[in-house]
Motif scaffolding. Structure first.
Motif, PDB file in Angstrom:
ATOM      1  N   PRO A   1      41.478  87.339  46.085  1.00 21.53           N
ATOM      2  CA  PRO A   1      40.176  87.606  45.468  1.00 21.53           C
ATOM      3  C   PRO A   1      39.009  87.537  46.448  1.00 21.53           C
ATOM      4  CG  PRO A   1      41.462  86.125  44.102  1.00 21.53           C
ATOM      5  CD  PRO A   1      42.225  86.299  45.372  1.00 21.53           C
TER       6      PRO A   1
ATOM      7  N   ILE B   1      47.075  88.377  44.670  1.00 24.96           N
ATOM      8  CA  ILE B   1      46.169  89.137  45.533  1.00 24.96           C
ATOM      9  C   ILE B   1      45.121  88.169  46.098  1.00 24.96           C
ATOM     10  CG2 ILE B   1      46.559  91.355  44.440  1.00 24.96           C
ATOM     11  CD1 ILE B   1      44.084  90.943  42.800  1.00 24.96           C
TER      12      ILE B   1
ATOM     13  N   LEU C   1      35.665  87.597  39.863  1.00 30.49           N
ATOM     14  CA  LEU C   1      36.211  88.603  38.960  1.00 30.49           C
ATOM     15  C   LEU C   1      35.179  89.674  38.643  1.00 30.49           C
ATOM     16  CD1 LEU C   1      38.137  89.917  37.039  1.00 30.49           C
ATOM     17  CD2 LEU C   1      37.645  88.154  35.357  1.00 30.49           C
TER      18      LEU C   1
ATOM     19  N   ILE D   1      35.192  92.092  41.340  1.00 26.60           N
ATOM     20  CA  ILE D   1      36.462  92.818  41.402  1.00 26.60           C
ATOM     21  C   ILE D   1      36.497  93.886  40.305  1.00 26.60           C
ATOM     22  CG2 ILE D   1      38.968  92.607  41.133  1.00 26.60           C
ATOM     23  CD1 ILE D   1      38.706  89.791  42.375  1.00 26.60           C
TER      24      ILE D   1
ATOM     25  N   ILE E   1      45.776  80.353  43.782  1.00 23.66           N
ATOM     26  CA  ILE E   1      46.028  80.338  42.336  1.00 23.66           C
ATOM     27  C   ILE E   1      46.168  81.719  41.706  1.00 23.66           C
ATOM     28  CG2 ILE E   1      44.997  78.080  41.940  1.00 23.66           C
ATOM     29  CD1 ILE E   1      43.146  81.259  41.078  1.00 23.66           C
ATOM     30  N   CYS E   2      45.829  82.794  42.433  1.00 21.58           N
ATOM     31  CA  CYS E   2      45.832  84.104  41.779  1.00 21.58           C
ATOM     32  C   CYS E   2      47.247  84.455  41.284  1.00 21.58           C
ATOM     33  CB  CYS E   2      45.345  85.185  42.736  1.00 21.58           C
ATOM     34  SG  CYS E   2      45.553  86.829  42.020  1.00 21.58           S
ATOM     35  N   PRO E   3      47.400  84.631  39.965  1.00 21.40           N
ATOM     36  CA  PRO E   3      48.734  84.906  39.430  1.00 21.40           C
ATOM     37  C   PRO E   3      49.241  86.303  39.783  1.00 21.40           C
ATOM     38  CG  PRO E   3      47.116  84.969  37.682  1.00 21.40           C
ATOM     39  CD  PRO E   3      46.398  84.516  38.914  1.00 21.40           C
ATOM     40  N   ALA E   4      48.356  87.171  40.267  1.00 15.22           N
ATOM     41  CA  ALA E   4      48.799  88.498  40.691  1.00 15.22           C
ATOM     42  C   ALA E   4      49.114  88.503  42.186  1.00 15.22           C
ATOM     43  CB  ALA E   4      47.725  89.541  40.381  1.00 15.22           C
TER      44      ALA E   4
ATOM     45  N   CYS F   1      44.765  93.291  39.881  1.00 16.05           N
ATOM     46  CA  CYS F   1      44.085  92.175  39.212  1.00 16.05           C
ATOM     47  C   CYS F   1      44.261  92.302  37.707  1.00 16.05           C
ATOM     48  CB  CYS F   1      42.602  92.200  39.573  1.00 16.05           C
ATOM     49  SG  CYS F   1      41.606  91.083  38.601  1.00 16.05           S
ATOM     50  N   ILE F   2      44.666  91.225  37.065  1.00 16.35           N
ATOM     51  CA  ILE F   2      44.860  91.256  35.614  1.00 16.35           C
ATOM     52  C   ILE F   2      43.636  90.722  34.878  1.00 16.35           C
ATOM     53  CG2 ILE F   2      47.385  91.093  35.750  1.00 16.35           C
ATOM     54  CD1 ILE F   2      47.091  88.114  35.028  1.00 16.35           C
ATOM     55  N   GLU F   3      42.571  90.479  35.615  1.00 16.92           N
ATOM     56  CA  GLU F   3      41.284  90.037  35.048  1.00 16.92           C
ATOM     57  C   GLU F   3      41.407  88.745  34.254  1.00 16.92           C
ATOM     58  OE1 GLU F   3      38.866  93.108  33.467  1.00 16.92           O
ATOM     59  OE2 GLU F   3      39.541  94.594  34.917  1.00 16.92           O
ATOM     60  N   CYS F   4      42.207  87.836  34.765  1.00 18.30           N
ATOM     61  CA  CYS F   4      42.392  86.585  34.040  1.00 18.30           C
ATOM     62  C   CYS F   4      41.228  85.620  34.272  1.00 18.30           C
ATOM     63  CB  CYS F   4      43.694  85.920  34.469  1.00 18.30           C
ATOM     64  SG  CYS F   4      43.679  85.344  36.172  1.00 18.30           S
ATOM     65  N   GLY F   5      40.496  85.816  35.357  1.00 18.79           N
ATOM     66  CA  GLY F   5      39.328  84.959  35.594  1.00 18.79           C
ATOM     67  C   GLY F   5      39.636  83.644  36.297  1.00 18.79           C
ATOM     68  N   SER F   6      40.899  83.421  36.649  1.00 15.19           N
ATOM     69  CA  SER F   6      41.255  82.146  37.290  1.00 15.19           C
ATOM     70  C   SER F   6      40.492  81.932  38.594  1.00 15.19           C
ATOM     71  CB  SER F   6      42.747  82.099  37.595  1.00 15.19           C
ATOM     72  OG  SER F   6      43.488  82.232  36.423  1.00 15.19           O
ATOM     73  N   CYS F   7      40.292  83.032  39.344  1.00 16.65           N
ATOM     74  CA  CYS F   7      39.639  82.887  40.647  1.00 16.65           C
ATOM     75  C   CYS F   7      38.189  82.426  40.480  1.00 16.65           C
ATOM     76  CB  CYS F   7      39.719  84.181  41.451  1.00 16.65           C
ATOM     77  SG  CYS F   7      39.245  85.655  40.537  1.00 16.65           S
TER      78      CYS F   7
END
Ligand code: SF4
Ligand code: SF4
Lengths: 314, 440
Positions: free
Chosen positions: B382, B380, B422, B425, B375-378, B405-411
């Motif tokens: 996690p 990468i 996150l 990270i 699911i990581c949108p970047a 990492c865009i720090e979206c918190g999805s992971c």
């Protein structure tokens, strides 16, 4: 405001997924096939299944107690390992066979490598391989399903002509519902697929590994397996634990790659190895050894399939 | 219409029902406001008023000559009572405390600036800078900086962010329904500044009424396109939004301007329209006050500097004992130590979670399920970065592209083992950046 607020790093919202839920879903997915196994193989199956599960759970509890770790038997993962191991043992096996297998799976394969998530091989499969090497006779003592069980061979052994030549091949329908000789859980293709679809639907597994694995075997056995015979191919796909292996064994989290591309390569590898073993090896099944081999290769595959980072120019 | 999207992402529950249908209400006048001189990254302002001074609404009270910074203005008329370091939602900062006289006398400088057709791009840019306008989506990055790309970067299009992909928040949604024309006006002002003729407005498809409303507003405009986006988190993240709207990928380590795009929030556009039309700088904003811990959730127009506590009281107060008070949404918002802090320009919402919701889950070992990678949108990994971060192996973490990492918190959201991915990270990112600074 008289209480203290909780302060933590974002995100402040978590999915309700948990290890328990995932493992429980695997057990649920395996239930239909379990019941079919019990229906076809009667008390023998009950005995093997219970022995394997109880031994797995007790072993996990004892090891964690001794090592003074938190006991995690209620996360269902030991139950899954025990059940999967039982699926890979014939119903005629004496009760101590699954017990030894479970102890080996949990104590050696799982815990010496650091517990849940750290086993580099699928514990149930490794245990099966160990049992097969040590006790080949009781591990391959197949009987026909039903109350008046007589000795028989597995469909794949029949079709490859290595054993019991002259016995009639079971019908396609019997093969589909599992009314054939074999291990407890690997016989009913249709119920195993049903459980697999449930797992995909619940998001526990992605279709990637099972679909690619099964299709690879289908294509290779069709092309290389004796003259483009559709019947031969369907036999190869439905029999010999391929469904069990593809949906429940090869998808084991810890021993399969985590990258999507890695999973594709891994599943292709499993399919190719299985086909080669079945077509050219002396051994008619091949699923468990293929998966074990690919398990060993998984970390390497992961390493070379790091996804392309968003916006990365290669 | 096919909805556009990016690859990866998660589907957190929306939790927007409580406030989507509630009109924005004007909040009660605060008796005292506390206005921080630093509300975002960049240089803090210097106070230009003294204790005892009389100030008016819209009067500039803090400024700086640094480029990456914006001035702050008074949101009330009254007397400066105190200038001191205090706790704000983003940490400690010098704040100006003003006691309101309740009259809301408007400052003489607050006069309409004319129409964008008569203003030059340069003039509009300086109006934006002077009005203290920042990104209203939450990060509060100074808008004039975004609108001043270096000359070698040719900007081709603007993407306006109306995705509002954070659960719970409905402030942008209401704005798009209640004031679409200001959004378009502000967008056109920005287009003039950047000298572009093309713009997109991206809105998630769980807000069909907002898509409708914005479509109606752009009917007569050329070059502005409203795009429906698949509802998925983090659809509103800059790089993901650009990809969804234009299929351009911002290079790893680069900025949107590297692909000729500037992204701004719909709220920012409306604030720009407001200052051009009325002359009033950024002194108030819409925020969603919501969550299980709030009795009567609302969308409120609040004055910058109003204490959280007062705002929460207007929404019926706490529902039981609060567990967490968050500024912003649940995925990227900042958890607060207390409610005795002022609302700032970046306060897109105040979310109060019940104690039960706020309880921190206990992390279990990673089971290598691969969900975080999936699911990581970047794009990468996690699990590995986090594992290396926890072992203080930040160099290896960097090799695994921790900085992307865009720090979206999805992971962290998706992890079935509840691992604080996150969080770890972030630690690694901080270490890597600190080290880079040192070796420079
Ligand atoms: S989601 Fe959590 S458990 Fe799954 S691989 Fe990532 S870190 Fe491990
Ligand atoms: S690693 Fe960073 S970008 Fe990827 S899901 Fe986690 S927080 Fe988002």
């Amino acid at each position: 405001m008289d209480n203290r607020l909780i302060v933590s790093s974002s995100p402040h919202l978590r999915a309700d997924d948990s290890i328990n839920r995932i493992m429980r879903d695997v057990v649920i997915a395996l239930l239909p096939a379990t019941l079919a196994g019990i229906y076809f193989f009667r008390m023998g199956a009950v005995k093997v299944i219970l022995a394997a599960i109880i031994a797995a759970v007790v072993t996990e509890a004892v090891i964690q107690k001794v090592r003074k770790q938190p006991v995690t038997i209620n996360d269902w993962s030991a139950v899954v390992t025990g059940l999967l191991l039982a699926f890979n043992i014939p119903a005629t096996a004496p009760w101590w066979l699954p017990v030894i297998g479970s102890i080996f799976a949990i104590a050696i394969v799982k815990h010496t490598f650091g517990g849940l998530g750290h086993n580099f091989m699928n514990p149930a499969l490794a245990a099966r391989a160990m049992l097969l090497a040590s006790w080949p006779v009781p591990m391959t003592n197949w009987v026909t399903p039903g109350a008046d069980a007589v000795s028989t061979a597995t469909p794949l052994a029949l079709i490859s002509g290595t054993e019991a030549a002259g016995q009639a091949l079971p019908s396609m329908v019997d093969l589909l519902i599992g009314n054939v000789g074999g291990c407890i859980g690997e016989t009913s293709a249709i119920l195993l697929i049903l459980g697999g679809v449930y797992l995909i639907f619940r998001g526990v597994i992605t279709p990637r590994i099972p679909v690619i694995y099964i299709s690879t075997v289908a294509v290779l056995t069709f092309v290389l397996g004796g003259g483009f015979s559709l019947q031969y191919m369907i036999y190869q796909v439905l029999a010999g634990g391929l469904m069990l292996g593809a949906f429940y064994m090869a998808t084991d989290y810890a021993s399969s790659p985590v990258t999507p591309k890695g999973q594709v390569i891994y599943a292709l590898g499993c399919g190719i190895l299985t086909s080669i073993i079945r077509l050219y090896g002396g051994y008619p099944e091949g699923v468990s050894y293929s998966i074990l081999l690919m398990n060993v290769a998984a970390p390497l595959i992961d390493k070379y399939t790091s996804p392309r980072v968003f916006g990365e120019v290669k | 219409m096919g909805f556009l999207s990016f690859r990866g992402g998660v589907h957190p529950p929306h939790f927007k029902e409580a406030t989507t249908r509630l009109k924005v209400e004007k909040a009660k006048e605060p008796a005292v406001v506390t206005i921080p001189l630093q509300q975002h990254i960049g240089a803090p302002c210097e106070p230009i008023v003294k204790v005892g001074d009389q100030v008016k609404v819209g009067q500039k009270i803090g400024e700086t000559s640094a480029f990456v910074s914006t001035p702050v203005h008074s949101s009330v008329s009254g007397t400066v009572k105190q200038i001191a370091r205090m706790l704000t939602p983003t940490g400690e900062a010098v704040c100006i405390v003003i006691e309101s006289d309740g009259l809301n006398t408007v400052h003489e400088n607050v006069i309409p600036k004319g129409d964008i057709s008569n203003l030059s791009g340069k003039e509009i840019l300086s109006i934006i800078k002077d009005a203290g306008i920042v990104g209203m989506g939450g990060a509060a990055f100074p808008t004039h900086v975004k609108l001043s790309p270096p000359p070698e970067k040719k900007i081709e299009e603007i993407v306006l962010n109306g995705a509002e992909c954070e659960p719970y928040l409905t402030a942008d949604h209401r704005l798009m329904l209640e004031n679409p024309d200001d959004i378009i006006y502000g967008l056109k002002a920005m287009m003039k500044v950047l000298n572009v003729t093309k713009a997109y407005i991206g809105i998630e498809d769980n807000k069909p009424d907002a898509i409708e409303s914005m479509k109606r507003a752009v009917e007569k405009e050329s070059g502005i396109q409203v795009v429906g986006l698949h509802t998925k988190y983090p659809q509103g993240a800059e790089k993901q939004l650009i990809y969804a709207c234009t299929k351009k990928e911002v290079p790893s380590g680069g900025l949107p301007m590297d692909v000729g795009v500037v992204v701004n929030n719909v709220g920012t556009a409306a604030a720009i329209a407001n200052v051009i039309k009325t002359g009033m700088p950024l002194v108030e904003r819409i925020a969603t006050i919501t969550g299980k811990g709030i009795k009567d959730p609302k969308n409120l127009l609040i004055k910058i500097g109003t204490p959280f506590k007062e705002i929460i009281e207007q929404c019926g107060g706490y529902n039981g004992n609060p567990g967490k008070v968050i500024m912003g949404g649940p995925m990227m918002g900042l958890a607060q130590y207390t409610d005795e802090i002022p609302a700032i320009k970046g306060t897109s919402g105040i979310l109060v979670l019940s104690q039960e919701e706020a309880r921190l889950p206990e992390p279990k070992p990673c089971i290598r399920c691969g969900k975080c990678v999936e699911i990581c949108p970047a794009f990468i990994q996690p699990l590995y970065i986090s594992a290396y971060a926890l072992q203080n192996m930040h160099e290896t973490a960097e090799k695994y592209n921790a900085l992307d990492c865009i720090e979206c918190g999805s992971c962290s959201f998706i992890c079935p083992s509840k691992r604080p991915l996150l969080q770890s990270i972030r630690v690694s990112k901080r270490e890597i950046i600190a080290k880079k600074r040192k070796t420079k």
